[in-house]
Motif scaffolding. Structure first.
Motif, mmCIF file in Angstrom:
data_model
loop_
_atom_site.group_PDB
_atom_site.id
_atom_site.type_symbol
_atom_site.label_atom_id
_atom_site.label_comp_id
_atom_site.label_asym_id
_atom_site.label_seq_id
_atom_site.Cartn_x
_atom_site.Cartn_y
_atom_site.Cartn_z
ATOM 1 N N LEU A 48 22.778 45.113 59.178
ATOM 2 C CA LEU A 48 21.361 45.488 59.135
ATOM 3 C C LEU A 48 20.602 44.916 60.333
ATOM 4 O O LEU A 48 19.779 45.609 60.950
ATOM 5 C CB LEU A 48 20.721 45.004 57.836
ATOM 6 N N THR A 49 20.890 43.669 60.677
ATOM 7 C CA THR A 49 20.237 43.037 61.824
ATOM 8 C C THR A 49 20.625 43.745 63.119
ATOM 9 O O THR A 49 19.779 43.978 63.984
ATOM 10 C CB THR A 49 20.595 41.534 61.883
ATOM 11 N N TYR A 50 21.890 44.097 63.236
ATOM 12 C CA TYR A 50 22.362 44.871 64.387
ATOM 13 C C TYR A 50 21.547 46.162 64.526
ATOM 14 O O TYR A 50 21.081 46.502 65.607
ATOM 15 C CB TYR A 50 23.850 45.189 64.226
ATOM 16 N N PHE A 51 21.389 46.866 63.405
ATOM 17 C CA PHE A 51 20.635 48.121 63.418
ATOM 18 C C PHE A 51 19.211 47.904 63.926
ATOM 19 O O PHE A 51 18.718 48.668 64.761
ATOM 20 C CB PHE A 51 20.616 48.735 62.012
ATOM 21 N N LEU A 52 18.565 46.878 63.436
ATOM 22 C CA LEU A 52 17.192 46.609 63.879
ATOM 23 C C LEU A 52 17.149 46.320 65.379
ATOM 24 O O LEU A 52 16.325 46.881 66.103
ATOM 25 C CB LEU A 52 16.594 45.443 63.091
ATOM 26 N N PHE A 53 18.031 45.441 65.848
ATOM 27 C CA PHE A 53 18.046 45.104 67.269
ATOM 28 C C PHE A 53 18.317 46.328 68.132
ATOM 29 O O PHE A 53 17.693 46.509 69.177
ATOM 30 C CB PHE A 53 19.076 44.019 67.572
ATOM 31 N N SER A 117 28.748 51.639 58.108
ATOM 32 C CA SER A 117 28.918 53.025 58.569
ATOM 33 C C SER A 117 27.585 53.625 59.004
ATOM 34 O O SER A 117 27.499 54.300 60.035
ATOM 35 C CB SER A 117 29.528 53.854 57.455
ATOM 36 N N LEU A 118 26.529 53.378 58.240
ATOM 37 C CA LEU A 118 25.212 53.923 58.575
ATOM 38 C C LEU A 118 24.680 53.410 59.915
ATOM 39 O O LEU A 118 24.098 54.171 60.690
ATOM 40 C CB LEU A 118 24.190 53.572 57.497
ATOM 41 N N VAL A 119 24.867 52.129 60.162
ATOM 42 C CA VAL A 119 24.246 51.542 61.358
ATOM 43 C C VAL A 119 24.889 52.013 62.655
ATOM 44 O O VAL A 119 24.280 51.916 63.716
ATOM 45 C CB VAL A 119 24.211 49.996 61.312
ATOM 46 N N THR A 120 26.092 52.517 62.575
ATOM 47 C CA THR A 120 26.769 52.970 63.795
ATOM 48 C C THR A 120 26.783 54.483 63.953
ATOM 49 O O THR A 120 27.270 54.984 64.956
ATOM 50 C CB THR A 120 28.208 52.432 63.855
ATOM 51 N N ASN A 121 26.253 55.188 62.973
ATOM 52 C CA ASN A 121 26.165 56.649 63.063
ATOM 53 C C ASN A 121 24.705 57.061 63.250
ATOM 54 O O ASN A 121 23.895 56.809 62.372
ATOM 55 C CB ASN A 121 26.743 57.300 61.802
#
Length: 125
Positions: A48-53, A117-121
């Motif tokens: 989740l943090t990756y996605f935000l950044f 899966s969501l954060v990388t797609n």
């Protein structure tokens, strides 16, 4: 945050998920549900943090799983469909407060995999 640091979060999430999967696949008497829970929890938070950044958003304090998830929902509606209630078990008043059942930690692991899966797609065009 630099891309390499963000990439580290995702790589660490992958390693944590891999280890949790291995532990869950162990013979029943060797399964350490506490470690599976903690690995899934940290992998979820890292993803989740990756996605935000990657979307130029700094996580707000306190950076709890729920708060980070809410910020992700503001960025991408797909997060609305992910159930993370198992990760909030520390606030339950149940006997299984600390994820002692295989069924509960399996649910956490599956949710963490879905988030990964969501954060990388990217969003469909």
């Amino acid at each position: 945050m630099k891309y390499s640091q963000s990439d580290f979060l995702l790589n660490e999430a992958d390693q944590l998920l891999k280890k949790a999967n291995e532990l869950l696949s162990s013979s029943k008497e060797d399964v350490n549900t506490y470690i599976i829970c903690q690995n899934s929890r940290k992998a979820l938070k890292n993803s989740l943090t990756y996605f935000l950044f990657m979307n130029g958003v700094e996580p707000k304090e306190p950076a709890t799983i729920q708060n980070i998830m809410n910020q992700c929902k503001e960025q991408d509606a797909r997060f609305e469909n992910v159930d993370i209630k198992n990760f909030l078990c520390r606030h339950d008043n149940e006997d299984e407060e600390y994820c002692l059942s295989i069924g509960k930690v399996n649910g956490c692991l599956n949710s963490a995999k879905l988030i990964r899966s969501l954060v990388t797609n990217p969003l469909p065009g």
